[in-house]
Motif scaffolding. Structure first.
Motif, PDB file in Angstrom:
ATOM      1  N   ASN A 150      -2.975  -2.042  -1.033  1.00 37.39           N
ATOM      2  CA  ASN A 150      -4.003  -2.991  -0.576  1.00 37.39           C
ATOM      3  C   ASN A 150      -3.456  -3.966   0.461  1.00 37.39           C
ATOM      4  O   ASN A 150      -4.131  -4.273   1.454  1.00 37.39           O
ATOM      5  N   ARG A 151      -2.239  -4.444   0.264  1.00 32.71           N
ATOM      6  CA  ARG A 151      -1.648  -5.375   1.237  1.00 32.71           C
ATOM      7  C   ARG A 151      -1.428  -4.690   2.584  1.00 32.71           C
ATOM      8  O   ARG A 151      -1.714  -5.257   3.635  1.00 32.71           O
ATOM      9  N   ASP A 188      -4.678  -4.197   4.327  1.00 37.69           N
ATOM     10  CA  ASP A 188      -5.138  -5.446   4.937  1.00 37.69           C
ATOM     11  C   ASP A 188      -4.460  -5.672   6.285  1.00 37.69           C
ATOM     12  O   ASP A 188      -5.104  -6.082   7.258  1.00 37.69           O
ATOM     13  N   ARG A 245      -6.039  -3.330   8.814  1.00 29.92           N
ATOM     14  CA  ARG A 245      -7.340  -3.826   9.272  1.00 29.92           C
ATOM     15  C   ARG A 245      -7.171  -4.978  10.265  1.00 29.92           C
ATOM     16  O   ARG A 245      -7.906  -5.062  11.243  1.00 29.92           O
ATOM     17  N   GLU A 246      -6.203  -5.856  10.024  1.00 33.89           N
ATOM     18  CA  GLU A 246      -5.950  -6.950  10.965  1.00 33.89           C
ATOM     19  C   GLU A 246      -5.521  -6.398  12.323  1.00 33.89           C
ATOM     20  O   GLU A 246      -5.979  -6.871  13.368  1.00 33.89           O
TER      21      GLU A 246
END
Length: 96
Positions: free
Chosen positions: A35-36, A39, A42-43
């Motif tokens: 998940n990290r 993220d 996505r950034e």
């Protein structure tokens, strides 16, 4: 030995319960790392594609897309008919 005194039977039960706890802990750690990293992806996607195009290039986690093999129709072989087309004997042509 009586139960609870460290016999082999107790070791098997305690190993099984600690293995389940370890498996759960490892699974939670893996999900957290995935998940990290997602993220961060996505950034980076926002920086590269912009916010409006982000979902088209980096879909939200948990969404499913059809695989390439499911998306492309498979080429089906034509069924071979039992009756074959007549073949002209050698030396005879259909053109006048």
């Amino acid at each position: 030995m009586p139960p609870g005194q460290g016999g082999s039977e107790d070791l098997r039960h305690s190993d099984a319960s600690s293995d389940g706890a370890t498996t759960s802990l490892v699974g939670a750690i893996i999900r957290t790392v995935v998940n990290r990293r997602y993220d961060h992806l996505r950034e980076a996607g926002v920086a590269v594609f912009g916010l409006r195009q982000l979902d088209a290039h980096v879909p939200p986690i948990g969404t499913r897309t059809p695989s390439l093999s499911a998306a492309q129709p498979t080429a089906k072989a034509k069924p071979v008919s039992a009756a074959r087309a007549p073949v002209a004997p050698p030396g005879i042509t259909a053109d006048p």
